[in-house]
Write a protein that holds these residues in place. Sequence first.
Motif, mmCIF file in Angstrom:
data_model
loop_
_atom_site.group_PDB
_atom_site.id
_atom_site.type_symbol
_atom_site.label_atom_id
_atom_site.label_comp_id
_atom_site.label_asym_id
_atom_site.label_seq_id
_atom_site.Cartn_x
_atom_site.Cartn_y
_atom_site.Cartn_z
ATOM 1 N N ARG A 144 0.835 -1.205 0.000
ATOM 2 C CA ARG A 144 0.000 0.000 0.000
ATOM 3 C C ARG A 144 0.870 1.255 0.000
ATOM 4 N N TYR A 145 1.769 1.301 -0.926
ATOM 5 C CA TYR A 145 2.832 2.305 -0.989
ATOM 6 C C TYR A 145 2.397 3.635 -1.591
ATOM 7 N N GLU A 146 1.511 3.569 -2.565
ATOM 8 C CA GLU A 146 1.210 4.764 -3.337
ATOM 9 C C GLU A 146 -0.282 4.793 -3.666
ATOM 10 N N ARG A 147 -0.887 5.966 -3.487
ATOM 11 C CA ARG A 147 -2.297 6.097 -3.835
ATOM 12 C C ARG A 147 -2.410 6.364 -5.328
ATOM 13 N N ARG A 152 -7.309 4.314 -4.580
ATOM 14 C CA ARG A 152 -6.916 3.150 -3.770
ATOM 15 C C ARG A 152 -5.398 3.110 -3.610
ATOM 16 N N TRP A 153 -4.956 2.413 -2.568
ATOM 17 C CA TRP A 153 -3.527 2.219 -2.332
ATOM 18 C C TRP A 153 -3.024 1.046 -3.164
#
Length: 168
Positions: A144-147, A152-153
């Motif tokens: 879940r590093y980047e939106r 969403r992540w």
Amino acid sequence: MLRGRAVTLRPATAADVPALAAIRAHPEVRRWWRGGDDLAAAVRADLTDDDLTVYAIEHDGRVVGAIQWYAEDDPDYRHASMDIFLDPAARGGGLGGDAIRTLARHLIDAHGHHRFTIDPAATNTAAIRAYAKVGFRPVGVLRRYERGEDGRWHDGLLMDLLADELAD
């Protein structure tokens, strides 16, 4: 100015903003390199970021992308991180790898860096393959590093490269 086998890297300037924004607007690039509704403003922001060095990638006299780097200067954790984007029309000919190798050699020789990181989206398999050809190795998944633009992540993949592992 840095010269590779097929590319030239030169400091990006305000004159490059239209070309770089147009490349970033291409759906294949925008998928990975967001930037909001005003991509020209996003490119200008990168050019004025004091912690970031941005080079225009030229091939056959035309801007085909950009590569940028920043340094972690804490002496106990010192390394350089890179990011790159290419015009989809320029992909497949090794220009991205040439740009990465050229920048890495410069950072080794001129700045004394011994380690590099890059963090593509975990689903960007084309970029991951290209980085592996240069010598980058997967370190781990950044969960879940980047939106994403979808709100969403998404996971990223941390990859690193040691100076003596740089592939020619």
